[in-house]
Design an enzyme around this catalytic site. Sequence first.
Site, PDB file in Angstrom:
ATOM      1  N   LYS A  70       0.827  -1.220   0.000  1.00 14.76           N
ATOM      2  CA  LYS A  70       0.000   0.000   0.000  1.00 14.76           C
ATOM      3  C   LYS A  70       0.855   1.261   0.000  1.00 14.76           C
ATOM      4  O   LYS A  70       0.629   2.181  -0.767  1.00 14.76           O
ATOM      5  CB  LYS A  70      -0.911   0.069   1.244  1.00 14.76           C
ATOM      6  CG  LYS A  70      -1.939  -1.008   1.357  1.00 14.76           C
ATOM      7  CD  LYS A  70      -2.913  -0.700   2.483  1.00 14.76           C
ATOM      8  CE  LYS A  70      -2.261  -0.640   3.864  1.00 14.76           C
ATOM      9  NZ  LYS A  70      -1.730  -1.906   4.357  1.00 14.76           N
TER      10      LYS A  70
ATOM     11  N   ARG B 271      -9.730   1.411   9.215  1.00 19.63           N
ATOM     12  CA  ARG B 271      -9.375   0.007   9.421  1.00 19.63           C
ATOM     13  C   ARG B 271     -10.446  -0.745  10.202  1.00 19.63           C
ATOM     14  O   ARG B 271     -10.271  -1.936  10.461  1.00 19.63           O
ATOM     15  CB  ARG B 271      -8.079  -0.061  10.218  1.00 19.63           C
ATOM     16  CG  ARG B 271      -6.832  -0.449   9.396  1.00 19.63           C
ATOM     17  CD  ARG B 271      -5.692  -0.301  10.334  1.00 19.63           C
ATOM     18  NE  ARG B 271      -4.486  -0.996  10.105  1.00 19.63           N
ATOM     19  CZ  ARG B 271      -3.380  -0.426   9.624  1.00 19.63           C
ATOM     20  NH1 ARG B 271      -3.398   0.793   9.166  1.00 19.63           N
ATOM     21  NH2 ARG B 271      -2.268  -1.102   9.599  1.00 19.63           N
TER      22      ARG B 271
ATOM     23  N   ARG C  43      12.328  -5.567   6.156  1.00 18.87           N
ATOM     24  CA  ARG C  43      12.326  -4.111   5.964  1.00 18.87           C
ATOM     25  C   ARG C  43      13.240  -3.429   6.987  1.00 18.87           C
ATOM     26  O   ARG C  43      13.216  -3.764   8.166  1.00 18.87           O
ATOM     27  CB  ARG C  43      10.872  -3.647   6.159  1.00 18.87           C
ATOM     28  CG  ARG C  43      10.556  -2.289   5.676  1.00 18.87           C
ATOM     29  CD  ARG C  43       9.093  -2.186   5.295  1.00 18.87           C
ATOM     30  NE  ARG C  43       8.175  -2.236   6.438  1.00 18.87           N
ATOM     31  CZ  ARG C  43       6.854  -2.136   6.314  1.00 18.87           C
ATOM     32  NH1 ARG C  43       6.302  -2.010   5.133  1.00 18.87           N
ATOM     33  NH2 ARG C  43       6.081  -2.190   7.380  1.00 18.87           N
TER      34      ARG C  43
ATOM     35  N   ARG D 176      11.590  -1.593  12.338  1.00 10.99           N
ATOM     36  CA  ARG D 176      10.453  -1.116  13.130  1.00 10.99           C
ATOM     37  C   ARG D 176      10.083  -2.189  14.150  1.00 10.99           C
ATOM     38  O   ARG D 176      10.087  -3.380  13.830  1.00 10.99           O
ATOM     39  CB  ARG D 176       9.251  -0.897  12.199  1.00 10.99           C
ATOM     40  CG  ARG D 176       8.990   0.537  11.857  1.00 10.99           C
ATOM     41  CD  ARG D 176       7.974   0.652  10.742  1.00 10.99           C
ATOM     42  NE  ARG D 176       6.673   0.064  11.044  1.00 10.99           N
ATOM     43  CZ  ARG D 176       5.632   0.106  10.210  1.00 10.99           C
ATOM     44  NH1 ARG D 176       5.743   0.719   9.046  1.00 10.99           N
ATOM     45  NH2 ARG D 176       4.482  -0.434  10.524  1.00 10.99           N
TER      46      ARG D 176
ATOM     47  N   ARG E 107      -0.509  -8.731  13.396  1.00 12.11           N
ATOM     48  CA  ARG E 107      -1.111  -7.679  12.562  1.00 12.11           C
ATOM     49  C   ARG E 107      -1.984  -8.292  11.459  1.00 12.11           C
ATOM     50  O   ARG E 107      -3.026  -7.743  11.110  1.00 12.11           O
ATOM     51  CB  ARG E 107      -0.009  -6.800  11.945  1.00 12.11           C
ATOM     52  CG  ARG E 107       0.632  -5.860  12.975  1.00 12.11           C
ATOM     53  CD  ARG E 107       1.940  -5.273  12.500  1.00 12.11           C
ATOM     54  NE  ARG E 107       1.814  -4.357  11.389  1.00 12.11           N
ATOM     55  CZ  ARG E 107       2.840  -3.962  10.626  1.00 12.11           C
ATOM     56  NH1 ARG E 107       4.055  -4.408  10.863  1.00 12.11           N
ATOM     57  NH2 ARG E 107       2.645  -3.116   9.646  1.00 12.11           N
TER      58      ARG E 107
HETATM   59  P1  AMP Z   1       0.726   0.706   9.387  1.00 13.35           P
HETATM   60  O1  AMP Z   1       2.011   1.436   9.184  1.00 13.35           O
HETATM   61  O2  AMP Z   1      -0.398   1.235   8.526  1.00 13.35           O
HETATM   62  O3  AMP Z   1       0.863  -0.783   9.248  1.00 13.35           O
HETATM   63  O4  AMP Z   1       0.270   0.994  10.885  1.00 13.35           O
HETATM   64  C1  AMP Z   1       1.090   0.649  11.974  1.00 13.35           C
HETATM   65  C2  AMP Z   1       0.242   0.458  13.215  1.00 13.35           C
HETATM   66  O5  AMP Z   1      -0.419   1.701  13.534  1.00 13.35           O
HETATM   67  C3  AMP Z   1      -0.867  -0.570  13.112  1.00 13.35           C
HETATM   68  O6  AMP Z   1      -0.409  -1.889  13.343  1.00 13.35           O
HETATM   69  C4  AMP Z   1      -1.820  -0.085  14.207  1.00 13.35           C
HETATM   70  O7  AMP Z   1      -1.333  -0.412  15.498  1.00 13.35           O
HETATM   71  C5  AMP Z   1      -1.714   1.433  14.078  1.00 13.35           C
HETATM   72  N1  AMP Z   1      -2.728   1.953  13.124  1.00 13.35           N
HETATM   73  C6  AMP Z   1      -2.485   2.567  11.927  1.00 13.35           C
HETATM   74  N2  AMP Z   1      -3.636   2.932  11.344  1.00 13.35           N
HETATM   75  C7  AMP Z   1      -4.634   2.547  12.171  1.00 13.35           C
HETATM   76  C8  AMP Z   1      -6.046   2.621  12.119  1.00 13.35           C
HETATM   77  N3  AMP Z   1      -6.686   3.171  11.071  1.00 13.35           N
HETATM   78  N4  AMP Z   1      -6.749   2.126  13.166  1.00 13.35           N
HETATM   79  C9  AMP Z   1      -6.129   1.575  14.234  1.00 13.35           C
HETATM   80  N5  AMP Z   1      -4.800   1.458  14.346  1.00 13.35           N
HETATM   81  C10 AMP Z   1      -4.048   1.931  13.315  1.00 13.35           C
END
Ligand code: AMP
Length: 223
Positions: A13, A88, A127, A163, A174
């Site tokens: 994404k 989400r 990564r 990370r 996740r």
């Molecule tokens: P990402 O980089 O999009 O994978 O987001 C990293 C982490 O941020 C996720 O595993 C969640 O813990 C949190 N997160 C990001 N976006 C959301 C969302 N829309 N709702 C809830 N948690 C989020």
Amino acid sequence: MRIVLMGPPGAGKGTQAMRLVAKLGMVHLSSGDIFRAVRVGGSDLGQELAKYMDAGELVPDELVVSIMAQAIAENDAAGGLMLDGFPRTVPQAEALDQQLAAANKPLDAVVVIVAEDDLIVKRITGRRSCPKCGKIFHVNFMPSADGDFCDICSDEKVALVQREDDRENVVRQRLKTYRAQTQPVIDYYRKTGLAMIELDGSGRPEDVTAELMKALQVAGLRN
Ligand code: AMP
């Protein structure tokens, strides 16, 4: 054009969002990036976000919606909006619909990028990033020319970092969270009759982008 970009973590994404906004002149809002930026400050809010993020769990809706509503209101660009990682959950999608309806700027399409779990785990656990300049590497697919150090900041020997939530056990969590809480959002959007574009993200990034651009054209969203 306002687009929501969905899919499991590691499906590509972020990569596609960056490639698309460069081509289409949209603003890219990634909830994960916004939350990581808040964490850097070390505030109470940042520490609260860290608790959920490092465990591979979702940040509670109320918190997410308030942070993202503000980010969307501040980035109401003429060129359009690419939402990446938000919404989400179904309550987040409902809150977003309300905000966009009130501003008379509804969504135009939902793009879903998918990939197999094993490929996702390989992509995410490999990564690495530079804590100084932010450049992203991959130990197999895009290694740094300077080994474990950033090849941009090579004068200073900046060690690349992983990370916290890119470790395998957290990635598996996740993926579980995605299936339980985020997949229902796809069904929610299907019922609204919005244009849905579903793509396989396991190929080369440039091929996925080409397919995506073509799908946007077929949906009548670009010339
Ligand atoms: P990402 O980089 O999009 O994978 O987001 C990293 C982490 O941020 C996720 O595993 C969640 O813990 C949190 N997160 C990001 N976006 C959301 C969302 N829309 N709702 C809830 N948690 C989020």
